[in-house]
Every structure is written in C-alpha cells, then in structure tokens.
Design an enzyme around this catalytic site. Structure first.
Site, short mmCIF file in Angstrom:
data_model
loop_
_atom_site.label_atom_id
_atom_site.label_comp_id
_atom_site.label_asym_id
_atom_site.label_seq_id
_atom_site.Cartn_x
_atom_site.Cartn_y
_atom_site.Cartn_z
N GLU A 312 -5.47 -1.53 18.81
CA GLU A 312 -4.12 -1.70 18.25
C GLU A 312 -3.84 -3.16 17.92
OE1 GLU A 312 -1.14 -1.05 16.44
OE2 GLU A 312 -1.34 0.75 17.64
N ASP A 316 -3.26 -4.71 14.16
CA ASP A 316 -1.99 -5.35 13.79
C ASP A 316 -2.18 -6.78 13.33
OD1 ASP A 316 -0.83 -3.00 14.54
OD2 ASP A 316 -0.01 -3.74 16.43
N SER A 530 0.50 3.10 12.98
CA SER A 530 0.24 1.76 13.51
C SER A 530 -0.26 0.83 12.41
CB SER A 530 -0.82 1.81 14.61
OG SER A 530 -0.29 2.29 15.80
N ASP A 572 8.29 6.23 -5.13
CA ASP A 572 8.67 7.50 -4.51
C ASP A 572 7.43 8.37 -4.33
OD1 ASP A 572 10.16 9.56 -3.49
OD2 ASP A 572 11.15 10.08 -5.38
N ILE A 573 7.20 8.85 -3.12
CA ILE A 573 6.05 9.70 -2.82
C ILE A 573 6.51 11.15 -2.88
CG2 ILE A 573 4.20 10.19 -1.21
CD1 ILE A 573 4.24 7.31 -2.38
N GLY A 591 13.09 11.34 -4.15
CA GLY A 591 14.08 10.64 -3.35
C GLY A 591 13.63 10.52 -1.91
N ASP A 593 12.76 11.30 1.88
CA ASP A 593 12.34 12.48 2.63
C ASP A 593 11.85 12.05 4.00
OD1 ASP A 593 9.28 12.10 2.57
OD2 ASP A 593 9.76 12.06 0.44
#
EC number: 3.4.14.10
Length: 610
Positions: A312, A316, A530, A572-573, A591, A593
């Site tokens: 992690e 990052d 992550s 927008d996906i 829009g 979601d």
C-alpha cells in the site's frame, strides 16, 4: 474455529493468566455514574475473550463538544463555493482552533471529573483547540471512570487482539460535556483498500535489477503519443498511461516551493526508498535521486528492510509522487496495531492510529495542500459518535485549504458477493437484516471519495468500486441535483437496502486495476481503489500548483467545485457496476452514479477552470 496467528494466541494465553484479580468494586463507582453514553451490539467478525488485565495501560482520548462547529461549517461552505465572494479565502489554524474550542464550563467539568480520579494538568495532553484531552490510565481506572468492563476481543479473520467494551457511562455532571471517549466501542480496523500484489514471473530474484524482458513489457505500455492512450494500458497501468489518459503529460509544476502532497501510512505500511528509486528508474528517470519527507506520528517507523516494504505505502508514494513530480511529498507513518505485544511483560496500548494521525495533523501549522488516504472500513463498524467527530476533523482541514482524498472501498456496495445465500451484508443492530454496507471515511461529506475504473478506451467502472449512500450522514446540498437525478432514474430498485437520503459516494473516480509497482525489489501488479485515490490526489496537487503559481489559494475542500463548475472537467463513465450484498449493485450511468461518481479527470479542462 478461530484462526488466530501464533503470536496473538500467545498474547491471549498470557492475558488469561493475568486475570487473577478482583473485579472493580461497584461501591467505588459514583452513584451518579448512571447515564449510558454509548452502547453497541457485538461487532461482526469479533469474538469476546476474557476480561482485560487491570494493570494494562490504555490511552483514553476524550472529545469535548465544539459549540461553534456550525460557524466553522458555514465558513467551509463559503470558502469552498466557486460562486461565493469568499471562495478560496481559507481560515488559518488559529481561526479553526478558536471555532472548535469548548465552552469554559465543559473544560472545567471535565477537569473536575478527571481530578476525582487523581489526574491533574500534568497527566493531560490537550489539543491546540482544547477540544480533545488525552490521558493514560490503567484498565482498572478506566473501568471506574466509565462504569464499564473492558474485555479482550479477537478478530476472527486476522487474529488481531484489542481491548474494548460494548458500552460505557459517564457521571451526570459531565455527560453533556463529553462527546465520546475512545478506545471503548471502536472496532473499526481501517484496513488498506487494495488487492494482493501479483509479481511478474520474469523477475526471479527479489534483489536483482529489472530484467530486459520486463523492461520491454513496461516499455510496450508507454504510449508514444501525448494525445492517444496505448491499448496496452488496458493490461498494465504505468505513470505514462495515466499521464496520457488524464492529460497531465507535458505539464511542469511551477510552484514546487509552495505546494506539497501528503500520503498517510498505517499498520506498519512502510514506503521503501530503494523500491521508489527502482520504480523511478523504470518509469520516471528524472526523479531517480529524489525522495519524500518522512514524518513519524506517535513513534511511527518506516523500515527500509526490503522484506518489510508495504504494498500500500509503495503504491501510494510511487504513483502519488510520480504523477505530481517534482512537487514535494510527505509520508506520515502513524504507529498503531492491535495493542498487545507478546514479547513484553506488560503490554502497551497504541489505540487507534487513525485518530492519532488526525490529532497530529490538526496541531500542525503547515500542512500539504492535498492529502491522500487509502484506508477505511464498513461505516457500521465505526461508532456514530466517532464518525461524526472524525468527519468534523476533515471539515477543519478543508476550512484550512486542504483537499482530503479517500479511496471509496473495494467491496462494491458491500462485500462484493452476488449470491444472496452467502452474502455477509448484515446489520449489526441485532436485527441481522441484509443491507448495503457504506464505507467510512468515504461516506463523510467533507472528503472527496474516489471510486475505480478499468480499461482506457473507454473507461469502465470497475466491479469492486465502492459506492453507495451513508447511513450516518445526510446528503449535502452540493449533491442534491446530481444525486437526485440518479435516484429518480433508479426508481424502486434496491428499495430498503440503502438510505436514499444519505451522503452519496464516490464523488469522482480514476484507474484502479493492474498498476505496475515495485515492492521488495520486484515488479508486480496491484489493483484497488487504493490506486485511484493517490492518482486523483496527484492531479489535484497539480491543479493546486496551477493556482499557487498564479498567487491564488489552493483548492481546499473540492466537492462544491466538482459538483458545479468542475464537472465540465470530468469524463462521465457510462458503463460498469459494483456488485455485492447478493445483488449486481448499482450501474454506471449518465451523470453522477454510485460506481464512478461524476467521472474521471480531464486535467487540461480542469486547469482552465481553476
């Protein structure tokens, strides 16, 4: 049968052997200790063990009321609203401290209560805003103070061992002057949100430099154009894939002397410098001789032993700092695991590292303008009082001009399980009802939650992207239009499984599948929201660079901007879903979601907007 690691089992056996003591004398409790402050049902996944040893030391954090928090909230809304005349006029640390300072009668009442148990000023550590008091006492003293009984609790899956209670009470004289005391009923683990690392088989030795074959694989993933994204980025995500996809390639930060990106680390997740250098050698050669500022919190460490490299922490730092290079980075390592160390004669308690980090950063005068965190847990595992107080801390950071970014979780609408017969999405209120399980702190309305996507042409909502609606926090006004439209189209689908009036998340999204990282000297792929959080945070950091280079303030709390002007700078996906809790989950749609939020960043458009 419990699956408890050997070290934890040894601790439990030690604790059983330490129980030959008298129970707290009820007569020692004040007769006024009769108002229950908090009471919970046994948390899912935890098993109660024996009573905690009386001599065990525990650090109690006591939260006092913040009577002017409404004023702070009003300031936050004004300075975060692009349409308001005060937009960008963030508060100073001193301003925020003044707005969270308790009334004097609260300070006096708590001091009197502690004095009754032999604690004076020299035994207390106070926050700069005076709204937190921390003391260190034995379990025996804590039980008398809180009219409770602490037990050893064991987490079935991990074997983590903690000292907690299911309820506690306060004297009537102090009840209204204390919002919460922890650790008491707090069982949340705030685990990192990531999948396991899958190593490239072409690197047989963890300490060998990258092989030519792997270099060739990585090289294939790097798109040759600054406008097109290579189809190979569907298989492996690199820095250059993200730069091309989100449009940051070619932008050179101009305000590196003013700007910074912060990354949090918990649970012995160490960011390895040798891994970072190897990652840079492969993907960002100009950064090879650069690093980050390491800041320990409460004794936190950052071991450089390759065998202890944190997946992690490496993910990052490598992507957050790589995408925002050369913006300076800060990595906080906060100490804190389950409280017992089997090698010690007298175990010590490091409590909740999450609250420890919040207390630390709020007491700092200078902070990075953007902070990325990829940890969280089921909202219902967090006591409501704790969640509200932590959320107010994020509001304080936002008021000071800090953009607080969180991953949205990796369980879809709950546990990722589509089978109604095996789902673990149950309430812990005693009714054991099937329900969607929102994720905290992503569900806090004062943070920006980042969901996940996969593929590049086009991007699709990834199946594990956490998203839904809070049961703790109401929907903020900045979401009303976008979320209201989604709910109207959803109709009665999943009615009763979620709180339609709750704070909706995620707010935005970014790539989260098959990120190429270096960990322990080896190349591998890792997935999870992550990865999405530091990716989006790095882009926010670049946007802050744009503003700071023009002598403007940083963006601060992002959501009011994102849901108004900022939506123009998001892709927008339209496809994807996030299954869980015995369902197929929500769908991505036009829009906002609950899978991908408002969408993924378009840097050049956002740059023009800020």
């Amino acid at each position: 049968m419990l699956n408890i690691p050997f070290a934890s089992l040894a601790v439990v056996l030690y604790l059983y052997a330490s129980l030959a003591r008298a129970a707290p004398n009820p007569a020692a409790f004040s007769a006024s200790l009769n108002i229950v402050k908090e009471s919970i049902n046994p948390p899912r996944g935890w098993v109660q063990g024996p009573p905690a040893p009386e001599h065990h030391t525990i650090k109690l954090s006591i939260a006092l009321p913040q009577p002017r928090f409404g004023e702070l909230e009003a300031h936050l809304q004004e300075v975060s609203d692009p349409a308001h005349a005060r937009y960008g006029q963030h508060l100073s640390k001193a301003d925020v401290d003044a707005l969270v300072t308790p009334h004097q009668d609260s300070l006096d009442s708590v001091d009197d209560w502690l004095a009754q148990h032999g604690l004076g000023d020299e035994d207390m550590v106070r926050s700069d805003g005076m709204d937190w008091v921390t003391i260190r006492v034995t379990i025996g003293t804590a039980e008398k103070m809180l009219d409770t009984k602490y037990h050893i609790w064991i987490h079935e899956e991990s074997g983590d061992v903690v000292v907690r209670t299911l309820s506690y009470s306060l004297p009537e004289s102090v009840h209204e002057h204390v919002e919460l005391v922890q650790p008491t009923t707090m069982f949340a683990r705030f685990k990192p949100e990531m999948a396991s690392l899958h190593y490239f088989p072409s690197v047989p030795d963890a300490l060998e430099p990258i092989t030519d074959s792997i270099a060739a694989v990585l090289g294939q993933q790097v798109p040759s154009s600054t406008t097109a994204v290579s189809p190979t980025c569907n298989s492996i995500i690199t820095l250059e894939c993200l730069q091309d996809l989100y449009g940051t390639k070619g932008y050179t930060p101009q305000a590196a002397d003013k700007n910074a990106l912060g990354i949090t680390g918990y649970l012995e997740q160490f960011a390895n410098l040798q891994d970072l250098k190897q990652f840079y050698a492969q993907q960002l050669p100009q950064a090879v001789n650069t690093s980050f500022t390491f800041v320990p919190v409460a004794g936190g460490e950052n071991s450089q032993n390759l065998s202890e490299a944190g997946i992690e922490a490496n993910l990052d730092t490598q992507y957050g700092l790589g995408l925002s290079f050369p913006t300076p980075g800060t990595f906080w390592s906060t100490a804190g695991r389950p409280p017992f160390n089997a090698t010690l004669t007298t175990p010590t308690d490091s409590n909740e590292p999450y609250n420890t980090w919040l207390d630390f950063v709020l007491n700092q005068t200078n902070l990075p303008q953007t902070i990325s965190t990829s940890y969280g847990d089921e909202e219902q595992s967090v006591p409501l009082s704790y969640a509200i107080r932590a959320c107010s801390s994020f509001a304080q950071l936002g008021a000071r001009g800090v953009s607080v970014i969180f991953s949205s979780g990796d369980g879809g609408v709950g546990d990722g399980d589509t089978d109604p017969a095996t789902t673990t999405c149950k309430t812990i209120d005693g009714q054991n009802k099937t329900t969607f399980l929102p994720f905290f702190p992503a569900s806090c309305p004062y943070v920006t939650a980042v969901g996940g996507t996969v593929n590049v042409a086009p991007e699709v909502g990834v199946f594990f992207s956490g998203g839904g609606f809070s049961n703790y926090f109401g929907r903020p006004a900045y979401q009303d239009s976008a979320v209201g439209t989604y709910l109207a189209n959803l109709g009665q689908t999943y009615a009763g499984l979620f709180n339609a009036s709750g704070r909706a998340y995620p707010d935005v999204s970014a790539q989260s599948m098959n990120f190429s990282i270096v960990s322990g000297g080896r190349n591998g792929l890792v997935s999870g929201t992550s990865a999405a959080a530091p990716t989006f945070a790095a882009i926010v950091s670049l946007l802050n660079d744009v503003r700071l280079a023009s002598n403007r303030s940083p963006l601060g709390f992002l959501n009011p901007f994102l849901y108004t002007q900022g939506v123009q700078g998001l892709t927008d996906i339209l496809t994807g879903n996030n299954p869980g809790c015995g369902t197929e989950g929500f769908n991505s749609s036009q829009g906002w979601d609950p899978v991908t939020g408002l969408g993924t960043p378009k840097f050049e458009v956002l740059k023009s907007l800020v």
